[in-house]
Enzyme design. Sequence first.
Site, PDB file in Angstrom:
ATOM      1  N   GLY A 145     -28.027 -36.829  -9.477  1.00  0.00           N
ATOM      2  CA  GLY A 145     -28.695 -35.537  -9.686  1.00  0.00           C
ATOM      3  C   GLY A 145     -30.156 -35.618  -9.348  1.00  0.00           C
ATOM      4  N   SER A 203     -29.703 -42.913  -7.870  1.00  0.00           N
ATOM      5  CA  SER A 203     -29.559 -42.411  -6.507  1.00  0.00           C
ATOM      6  C   SER A 203     -29.243 -40.921  -6.558  1.00  0.00           C
ATOM      7  CB  SER A 203     -28.441 -43.158  -5.783  1.00  0.00           C
ATOM      8  OG  SER A 203     -27.191 -42.742  -6.314  1.00  0.00           O
ATOM      9  N   LYS A 204     -29.186 -40.335  -5.392  1.00  0.00           N
ATOM     10  CA  LYS A 204     -28.974 -38.883  -5.273  1.00  0.00           C
ATOM     11  C   LYS A 204     -27.792 -38.388  -6.079  1.00  0.00           C
ATOM     12  CE  LYS A 204     -31.283 -36.491  -1.773  1.00  0.00           C
ATOM     13  NZ  LYS A 204     -31.808 -37.362  -0.711  1.00  0.00           N
ATOM     14  N   ARG A 205     -26.723 -39.210  -6.125  1.00  0.00           N
ATOM     15  CA  ARG A 205     -25.520 -38.689  -6.778  1.00  0.00           C
ATOM     16  C   ARG A 205     -25.697 -38.541  -8.294  1.00  0.00           C
ATOM     17  NH1 ARG A 205     -23.023 -43.100  -8.991  1.00  0.00           N
ATOM     18  NH2 ARG A 205     -24.178 -44.898  -8.243  1.00  0.00           N
TER      19      ARG A 205
END
Length: 467
Positions: free
Chosen positions: A245, A241-243
């Site tokens: 990177g 996911s986005k977190r």
Amino acid sequence: MTTQVVTRFAPSPTGFLHIGGARTALFNWLYARGRGGRFLLRIEDTDRARSTPEATQAILTGLTWLGLDWDGAPTSQFEQRERHAEVAREMLANGHAYKCFSTQEEIAAFRDAAKAEGRSTLFLSPWRDTPESQQPDLPHVVRLKAPREGMTLVKDEVQGDVTIRNDQLDDMILLRSDGTPTYMLAVVVDDHDMGVTHVIRGDDHLNNAARQAQIYAAMGWPQPVWAHIPLIHGPDGKKLSKRHGALGVEEYAAMGYPPAAMRNYLARLGWSHGDDELFDDAQAKDWFDLKGIGKSPARLDFKKLDHVSSYHIGRMADDDLVNEIERFLAATQQPTLSQVQKDGLSAAMYCLKDRAKSLPQIIEKAHFVLISRPLDRDEKSRKALDDVSRGILTELTPQLQNASWTRDTLEAIVSQVADGHGLKLGKLAPALRAALAGRPVSPSVFDMMLVIGREETIARLTEAAAD
Ligand code: GLU
């Protein structure tokens, strides 16, 4: 006769090329290219709100950057909608599909009753066996007349045989009441019409495969070979996911990883060939097969990516690296290189590429060939040029006038001057670096001297001594 392998990448436009999608595309590309096959691109653009020209372009740009070429023009799923409807009508005609007139309310009522009675809530349409003569002239959907008994088998090259009991699959909708085809129908018709022999895609589509297998069966079409690959996870083993990177390939391009390195790295994300970690395209095409795809999700690992990238940068031809840097600068909206800078970069590349993990690292080290006098020195370099070292530079400069311009001679001269001041060569290096590059990150001082040549070396030392 063996049929030619045809694979495809079928992304839905989302505005960028996801790293997982890029890996799927790469696997399909490798599989086809390694077997003299065709690799096709189909844009699944039936969601009209999301399918903007820009979103499609982002996928093409991402694939092009990654170096994955496809055969023929990309096809649009949306543009095939008439053909999808035609196939649904064919299934109606051959008794493998039926018109269902149940309204949303009736379906909801069916489910509520089933729930209350503790039965399966899978909708069983009352119209499944209604002869055409008894059908009303009302809005309807077209449903697949799926088998109610037995099993549907998906023979998957990665997951093994996957069987689903047919009584767990409802009669899926093929055409909506407005006549538009559903995704499930569209995928099968497109894959069939495009002659796709191998469907290699994320395992989030494994359940769809069972439904799609039923459509193949209804049409009497042979199923493709299926290979559902586990999704990519983040370094912590959780769903990407986005977190974690970077998710889009354009972010990797912006970080300055060369596409050849990305191809090698992505190939190893979920696929292996013995212990081979570092390889080129020819080897990957030669080695890639479905048996080498693992069953568990691969994890993103930036350290490994750096390692792979460093290997490829070290092996690339100097001029290819210069081209790659130009592409990188353009993609990251940085100023382009002048001819002089390009020539300097080419000449210096032999001492820039060692150990560099990304293109920006090369650019940083290349500062000394990209600049021109007067040098703009950073603070550390200004400090390195104290009175003592400026004096030494003044003493050194005339000795370089007639020296033969080789590493050995230059080393001998500089060592001698350092010796004369009771200094080790290493003590003089920061001042020389400050004079030649104006930055602490650079190749060795002798490499810099060799690359920029006598005239420029003397000019920079003279300038630094007078600073
Ligand atoms: N369009 C689907 C996606 O982007 C892929 C469908 C397929 O590969 O069959 O997830």
